[in-house]
Design an enzyme around this catalytic site. Structure first.
Site, short mmCIF file in Angstrom:
data_model
loop_
_atom_site.label_atom_id
_atom_site.label_comp_id
_atom_site.label_asym_id
_atom_site.label_seq_id
_atom_site.Cartn_x
_atom_site.Cartn_y
_atom_site.Cartn_z
CG HIS A 185 -1.01 -0.66 2.28
ND1 HIS A 185 0.06 -0.49 3.08
CD2 HIS A 185 -1.85 -1.51 2.89
CE1 HIS A 185 -0.13 -1.21 4.18
NE2 HIS A 185 -1.25 -1.86 4.08
CG HIS A 186 2.41 1.82 -2.99
ND1 HIS A 186 3.42 1.00 -3.42
CD2 HIS A 186 1.30 1.42 -3.65
CE1 HIS A 186 2.94 0.15 -4.31
NE2 HIS A 186 1.65 0.38 -4.47
CB CYS A 187 3.79 4.71 3.12
SG CYS A 187 5.18 3.62 3.45
CB ALA A 188 -0.68 5.71 -0.03
#
Lengths: 74, 152
Positions: free
Chosen positions: A29-32
């Protein structure tokens, strides 16, 4: 930067197979987390270009995605 | 490609696609939530213990093929087992996934019957947590954890 999902295959499985084919992507989740929640996604695969990438690399990605499909036949 | 085929064996793909024992278990005596914040995998394990043995076990969640298959095969494997047997299986699976020595890992996995299909995961260190999350969650359920377990 291109974020995508492959129907029926979790992005981490996609990432592992692409890695085996010499294609590096990020998966997760790409830090998102908030935006993932907004789109109702658990994770995505993310490919991006560097100055050193050429048409071959795009072809390699597409071929490798075919490998994912081969392993994860519905 | 060989290593990838070792990772994605047919049994794993099958359980990933059509997980067994999937769903809630209203009569559960124990339950726990597991979460791997690195990849977003989430799993809830429901356990119904009767006379110290697993009468029924189910799981719910979303994740990659490895984590879903691991949860599916785990729930199949622990039915009817006692709490002590279940903890011993968890220990073996952990050794099978994380032992430095390949021989130790292979020996531990060989005592887990069907679960030996996960031996290929060792070659992909980043995927080990996918396979072990359901087991950590199962043990947390036994310990009646009130907080979600995390792999990080």
């Amino acid at each position: 930067v291109i974020s995508f999902v492959l129907d029926g295959v979790h992005p981490h499985d996609v990432g592992t197979i692409l890695d085996g084919e010499g294609v590096c992507v990020r998966a997760g989740h790409h830090c998102a987390q908030p935006v993932m929640e907004r789109f109702g996604l658990a994770a995505t695969v993310r490919a991006s270009f560097g100055v050193y990438n050429g048409r071959d690399d795009v072809d390699a990605l597409v071929t490798a995605l075919g490998k994912v499909r081969e392993i994860f036949r519905p | 490609m060989t290593e990838l085929r070792d990772l994605y064996q047919e049994v794993i793909l099958d359980h990933g696609r059509r997980p067994r024992n999937f769903g809630a278990l209203p009569e559960a005596s124990h339950r726990a939530d597991g979460h791997n914040p690195f990849c977003g995998d989430k799993v809830t394990v429901f356990l119904a213990l009767e006379d110290g043995r697993v009468a029924d076990v189910r799981f719910q969640g979303a994740g990659c093929a490895i984590s879903i298959a691991s949860a599916s095969l785990m729930t199949d494997a622990v039915k009817g087992k006692s709490e002590a047997e279940l903890r011993a299986m968890f220990e073996r699976f952990q050794v099978g996934m994380t032992a430095k020595d390949d021989g130790d890992a292979a020996e531990a996995l060989s005592k887990l019957d069907k679960l030996a299909v996960f031996e290929g995961v060792r070659e992909f260190p980043i995927r080990v947590k996918c396979a072990t999350l359901p087991w950590h969650t199962l043990v947390a359920a036994l310990d009646r954890a009130s907080r979600p377990v995390k792999t990080e």
